[in-house]
Design an enzyme around this catalytic site. Structure first.
Site, PDB file in Angstrom:
ATOM      1  N   ARG A  51       0.871  -1.172   0.000  1.00  0.00           N
ATOM      2  CA  ARG A  51       0.000   0.000   0.000  1.00  0.00           C
ATOM      3  C   ARG A  51       0.910   1.225   0.000  1.00  0.00           C
ATOM      4  O   ARG A  51       2.117   1.119   0.140  1.00  0.00           O
ATOM      5  CB  ARG A  51      -1.044  -0.009   1.128  1.00  0.00           C
ATOM      6  CG  ARG A  51      -0.724  -0.739   2.383  1.00  0.00           C
ATOM      7  CD  ARG A  51       0.393  -0.115   3.182  1.00  0.00           C
ATOM      8  NE  ARG A  51       0.193   1.314   3.327  1.00  0.00           N
ATOM      9  CZ  ARG A  51       1.134   2.218   3.504  1.00  0.00           C
ATOM     10  NH1 ARG A  51       2.411   1.852   3.533  1.00  0.00           N
ATOM     11  NH2 ARG A  51       0.872   3.493   3.637  1.00  0.00           N
ATOM     12  N   ARG A  94      -7.490  -0.621  -6.828  1.00  0.00           N
ATOM     13  CA  ARG A  94      -7.810   0.445  -5.853  1.00  0.00           C
ATOM     14  C   ARG A  94      -8.088   1.744  -6.626  1.00  0.00           C
ATOM     15  O   ARG A  94      -7.415   2.012  -7.624  1.00  0.00           O
ATOM     16  CB  ARG A  94      -6.657   0.664  -4.856  1.00  0.00           C
ATOM     17  CG  ARG A  94      -6.492  -0.496  -3.869  1.00  0.00           C
ATOM     18  CD  ARG A  94      -5.575  -0.136  -2.723  1.00  0.00           C
ATOM     19  NE  ARG A  94      -6.245   0.667  -1.717  1.00  0.00           N
ATOM     20  CZ  ARG A  94      -5.605   1.212  -0.671  1.00  0.00           C
ATOM     21  NH1 ARG A  94      -4.297   1.039  -0.532  1.00  0.00           N
ATOM     22  NH2 ARG A  94      -6.265   1.930   0.222  1.00  0.00           N
ATOM     23  N   ASP A 240      -2.281  10.726  -1.958  1.00  0.00           N
ATOM     24  CA  ASP A 240      -2.680   9.692  -2.922  1.00  0.00           C
ATOM     25  C   ASP A 240      -3.065  10.288  -4.262  1.00  0.00           C
ATOM     26  O   ASP A 240      -2.941   9.639  -5.302  1.00  0.00           O
ATOM     27  CB  ASP A 240      -3.829   8.865  -2.361  1.00  0.00           C
ATOM     28  CG  ASP A 240      -3.301   7.929  -1.296  1.00  0.00           C
ATOM     29  OD1 ASP A 240      -3.154   8.359  -0.143  1.00  0.00           O
ATOM     30  OD2 ASP A 240      -2.958   6.784  -1.650  1.00  0.00           O
TER      31      ASP A 240
HETATM   32  O1  MRU Z   1      -4.556   2.963   2.259  1.00  0.00           O
HETATM   33  P1  MRU Z   1      -3.079   3.232   2.108  1.00  0.00           P
HETATM   34  O2  MRU Z   1      -2.267   2.663   3.223  1.00  0.00           O
HETATM   35  O3  MRU Z   1      -2.583   2.835   0.734  1.00  0.00           O
HETATM   36  O4  MRU Z   1      -2.952   4.809   2.191  1.00  0.00           O
HETATM   37  C1  MRU Z   1      -1.675   5.371   2.035  1.00  0.00           C
HETATM   38  C2  MRU Z   1      -1.619   6.830   2.234  1.00  0.00           C
HETATM   39  O5  MRU Z   1      -2.617   7.493   2.455  1.00  0.00           O
HETATM   40  C3  MRU Z   1      -0.272   7.484   2.045  1.00  0.00           C
HETATM   41  O6  MRU Z   1      -0.165   8.628   2.833  1.00  0.00           O
HETATM   42  C4  MRU Z   1      -0.078   7.893   0.573  1.00  0.00           C
HETATM   43  O7  MRU Z   1      -0.379   6.830  -0.285  1.00  0.00           O
HETATM   44  C5  MRU Z   1       1.312   8.361   0.305  1.00  0.00           C
HETATM   45  S1  MRU Z   1       2.522   7.064   0.399  1.00  0.00           S
HETATM   46  C6  MRU Z   1       4.006   7.784   0.015  1.00  0.00           C
END
Ligand code: MRU
Length: 352
Positions: A51, A94, A240
């Site tokens: 993730r 996702r 994201d």
């Molecule tokens: O659901 P996740 O764990 O994939 O969410 C990740 C985040 O929100 C991070 O802050 C984002 O992807 C940046 S990772 C460098």
């Protein structure tokens, strides 16, 4: 003086398979698993074994390349048709992190000019590896820029995990802390645990502890009190997807921290590579927000912590409006008071 860094890596290309650090097993077990099919890759992304926006993109790129190597055809047209279908399949894993779509598009595009299937196979593998190599360099630069915003002994809060294991290496929001350790600049990090999936406690606390950074774990509802009583100097988070005007989708809870930063008059920073910007989206209202299983909220591991049949709302991300963001830190430099104009200036200038 510089200290040696040895940070965990999340994903590695091995020609006939992908090695992945199973982030669902952290911090208890540091286990690397083998992904051998495109379905393994899709499952690993949807179940959060990998993730973090850049790491999702890199893994998907490797997944597409892995699948492409197995195509049994001599026709480039047929090859590209299969590639497009696999691209679509992986893109369904996702919805929010734009790095996923960006990386898949790069890999698919790389094969377009090939004149034989063998050449196409070489190109997709090369492109996927290149995405990972570039991300490491990008994250180093983000860390370098971000570190310039902090003073010795600053106390900085973060949420989720935007670290080495969420990228190729170093991370985005965590990169300045790893570099501070390397350069012997003392900083204190306060990590929010990040309910419901606990990326803060399971991953960030673990990763920063690995590199010897001074990190203190708090639960999410302790943020305001901690900012006040510990004298937090700033907040830094990853992203994201960032819309053209700077509105930023990141882990649920980020928006609340941005509002707190405003209330306390401390800076709120977003650290993200160019690949996280989606300039086709004008503002944050068009960013798709993933909703995940209610079980993430009603259970911790196998233990049920809510009554049977309770109705649950479980958005995985929220959108912080750009006016709450002090600066976005990219590999090309720091975008102060992000807006359509300031973002375009930095991103488009870097493309020249
Ligand atoms: O659901 P996740 O764990 O994939 O969410 C990740 C985040 O929100 C991070 O802050 C984002 O992807 C940046 S990772 C460098």
């Amino acid at each position: 003086m510089t200290n040696t860094l040895s940070l965990p890596r999340s994903v590695e290309w091995n020609e006939s398979y992908i090695t992945l650090l199973d982030q669902q097993q952290l911090p208890g077990n540091v286990e690397y698993i083998k992904l051998q099919t495109i379905k393994d890759v899709w499952d690993a992304i949807t179940t959060l074994k990998v993730r973090g926006a850049p790491a999702i993109g890199i893994t998907a790129a490797f997944g597409l390349a892995l699948s492409a190597l197995s195509y049994d055809t001599d026709s480039v047209k047929e090859f590209n048709k299969k590639l497009a279908l696999d691209q679509q399949y992986l893109a369904s894993s996702r919805p929010t992190a734009v790095n996923l779509f960006w990386a898949l598009e790069r890999v698919a595009k790389s094969a377009e000019s090939a004149s034989s299937v063998n050449e196409a196979k070489t190109k997709v593998v090369h492109e996927a590896i290149q995405i990972q190599v570039e991300d490491e360099e990008t994250c180093y630069r983000i860390g370098d820029h971000a570190l310039s915003l902090f003073k010795k002994k600053d106390k900085i809060m973060t949420i989720c995990n935007a670290g080495s294991i969420a990228t190729a290496y170093y991370g985005t929001a965590l990169a300045p802390f790893h570099l501070s350790k390397q350069r012997d600049i003392p900083l204190e990090v306060f990590a929010c645990e990040t309910r419901p999936v606990l990326q803060g406690s399971r991953l960030t606390a673990w990763e920063l502890q690995q590199s010897g950074v001074d990190v203190t774990l708090i639960t999410d509802n302790m943020a305001a009190h901690t900012i006040k009583t510990k004298g937090i100097n700033g907040i830094i988070v990853g992203a994201d997807r960032i819309a053209a005007n700077g509105d930023t989708a990141n882990k649920i809870g980020t928006y609340g921290l941005a509002l707190l930063a405003k209330a306390f008059g401390i800076p709120f920073y977003v650290a993200a590579p160019q690949s996280t910007f989606d300039l086709s989206i004008q503002d944050g209202s068009s960013i798709p927000i993933e909703e995940r299983s209610p079980k993430e909220v009603t259970h911790i591991g196998d233990t049920q912590i809510a009554p049977d049949g309770i109705s649950v709302y479980n958005p995985a991300f929220d959108v912080t409006p750009s006016e709450l963001i002090t600066a976005i830190i990219t590999e090309h430099g720091i975008i102060h008071s992000p807006s359509l104009e300031s973002i375009q200036k930095v991103l488009l200038q870097s493309a020249q």
